[in-house]
Design a protein around this motif. Sequence first.
Motif, mmCIF file in Angstrom:
data_model
loop_
_atom_site.group_PDB
_atom_site.id
_atom_site.type_symbol
_atom_site.label_atom_id
_atom_site.label_comp_id
_atom_site.label_asym_id
_atom_site.label_seq_id
_atom_site.Cartn_x
_atom_site.Cartn_y
_atom_site.Cartn_z
ATOM 1 N N ILE A 1 0.865 -1.180 0.000
ATOM 2 C CA ILE A 1 0.000 0.000 0.000
ATOM 3 C C ILE A 1 0.901 1.228 0.000
ATOM 4 C CG2 ILE A 1 -1.823 1.250 1.193
ATOM 5 C CD1 ILE A 1 -2.674 -1.336 2.498
ATOM 6 N N ALA A 2 0.664 2.140 -0.945
ATOM 7 C CA ALA A 2 1.489 3.343 -1.057
ATOM 8 C C ALA A 2 0.601 4.537 -1.392
ATOM 9 C CB ALA A 2 2.564 3.164 -2.131
ATOM 10 N N LYS A 3 1.074 5.716 -0.996
ATOM 11 C CA LYS A 3 0.385 6.981 -1.332
ATOM 12 C C LYS A 3 1.463 8.044 -1.421
ATOM 13 C CE LYS A 3 -3.829 9.070 -1.593
ATOM 14 N NZ LYS A 3 -3.482 10.248 -2.399
ATOM 15 N N SER A 4 1.866 8.361 -2.667
ATOM 16 C CA SER A 4 2.986 9.285 -2.864
ATOM 17 C C SER A 4 2.607 10.732 -2.618
ATOM 18 C CB SER A 4 3.539 9.127 -4.287
ATOM 19 O OG SER A 4 2.524 9.346 -5.252
ATOM 20 N N SER A 5 1.320 11.059 -2.655
ATOM 21 C CA SER A 5 0.849 12.414 -2.342
ATOM 22 C C SER A 5 -0.515 12.297 -1.676
ATOM 23 C CB SER A 5 0.766 13.273 -3.609
ATOM 24 O OG SER A 5 -0.096 12.692 -4.562
ATOM 25 N N GLY A 6 -0.823 13.252 -0.805
ATOM 26 C CA GLY A 6 -2.062 13.133 -0.050
ATOM 27 C C GLY A 6 -1.888 12.219 1.151
ATOM 28 N N ARG A 7 -3.018 11.780 1.720
ATOM 29 C CA ARG A 7 -2.980 11.032 2.971
ATOM 30 C C ARG A 7 -3.753 9.723 2.856
ATOM 31 N NH1 ARG A 7 -3.236 16.215 3.845
ATOM 32 N NH2 ARG A 7 -5.487 16.314 3.533
ATOM 33 N N VAL A 8 -3.341 8.757 3.668
ATOM 34 C CA VAL A 8 -4.099 7.519 3.840
ATOM 35 C C VAL A 8 -4.864 7.643 5.152
ATOM 36 C CG1 VAL A 8 -3.992 5.025 4.142
ATOM 37 C CG2 VAL A 8 -2.427 6.154 2.547
ATOM 38 N N TYR A 9 -6.200 7.578 5.074
ATOM 39 C CA TYR A 9 -7.024 7.797 6.253
ATOM 40 C C TYR A 9 -7.443 6.495 6.950
ATOM 41 C CZ TYR A 9 -7.593 12.671 4.783
ATOM 42 O OH TYR A 9 -7.365 13.961 4.434
#
Length: 448
Positions: A272-280
């Motif tokens: 699981i990845a998120k290069s921009s923004g947030r993981v809620y």
Amino acid sequence: MLFLTPHSSSQTFHRTVCLLSCPSSASAMDSLPDAIVHHILCSLSNARDVAACSCVSRYWNEAVPYIPSLYFPRNSLDGAAAADATIGRMVASAVCLQDLIVYCPFSSASLASWLDLRCGTLRSLELRMDGIASKPASGGDDEPPANELECIGVARGLESLKLWGVSLTTSPNWNCFDKLRFLEIIGATLRDGALSDALHACPNLTDLALLSCNGVAALSIELERLENCRLDFLGPGNCSLHLSSPKLQILEIQGFSWIRVNQDHHIRRLCIAKSSGRVYKVELGKLPDLEFMSLRGIQWRWSAISSILYCASEVRHLIMKIEFCGDFDTLQPFPEIDLVDFFNNHPRLCKFEIHGALFAAFCQKNSLKNLDSKFVIPYLEEVIITVRSPLNAEQKLNTLESVLMYSVKLHRMTIRLSQMKNCNEAADDFFKDICKLKYMNYNVVQIE
């Protein structure tokens, strides 16, 4: 006698064809058994090589139409008009065509005619469609252009479909691809409803990849046979994912802020990845079969991290590269993580990679308070730690020493200091202490 294999270089192949095209060689090649000729031709797919085969002899020219694969590279033909004519001629002659790969420009009208010809035999289709010339609408200015993917629906026997650079903003009129197992879409502009309709037409997928795509706000996937799922969505937006696939084993996703996977799965590999923004929020349920997990991103809500770590108690290889936590725009440090509790809750961990701020969370004042002589890290063999600051140096050294002391099977600890930001006396002293640690444990510790 020289035989061609799939590993023969293009230059070697063309030199061989020139030799075989001589009258004396051609007569000799006509005497080859059918099985050998068939083996040679089945090893070819590049359109230039296939065309050259027809020059070897009359017998070979008659056998070329039975080649199962055709591949047209990006710059193999000059212009869409020339490509349409050449590809159309070769597809028309390939009566047993099973695999078609077209990277050079072509028109949507020609694609429809090719698929109409070979829809009965075609099993694998790969198209680069970023340069396709779509057929204009026949009506007024307000009428939308024809969907460039409509014609693919005629090839109902497809088992594999790979599309580059498509625009899936309107639902394609596909009935059902009952035999389709592998679907990959790369570099596409998508819309929620159009993508859902396309996936609904592929109920028996086992492998799904949507890579470098954008335009979707909420994605829901319900595929009973899906085993391997890779989703890579671009942009800083808050995209949500709901996945229901009881046979799911591999899940690699990037770009989602809310993630929910029904609990009836068998996930072995999770990224699981998120290069921009947030993981809620991440809801996965228990992960009893998990072997590998990677968590990456700039900012995750701490509740999302803690919940997934709780579910992944059986993980064997864990990578954690998250910079900050926090619920909103304010970037916050991670709360304190108890070293003993963490390894007790992940007793099967064999390889552990942790980065920067998350490692600092293991090095707080009370992180080692539960250490005692009974504690042991039973299976840890390799650990990779990135240290980015000399702050709290003493506690960091104590944490490193504790991991060394209590890991009974540890054979390598890699400490990465290349991103150290504080270039001052404290950083120099900290580096000296790390070097001492390496000297005292030279057979285990490495510095990068």
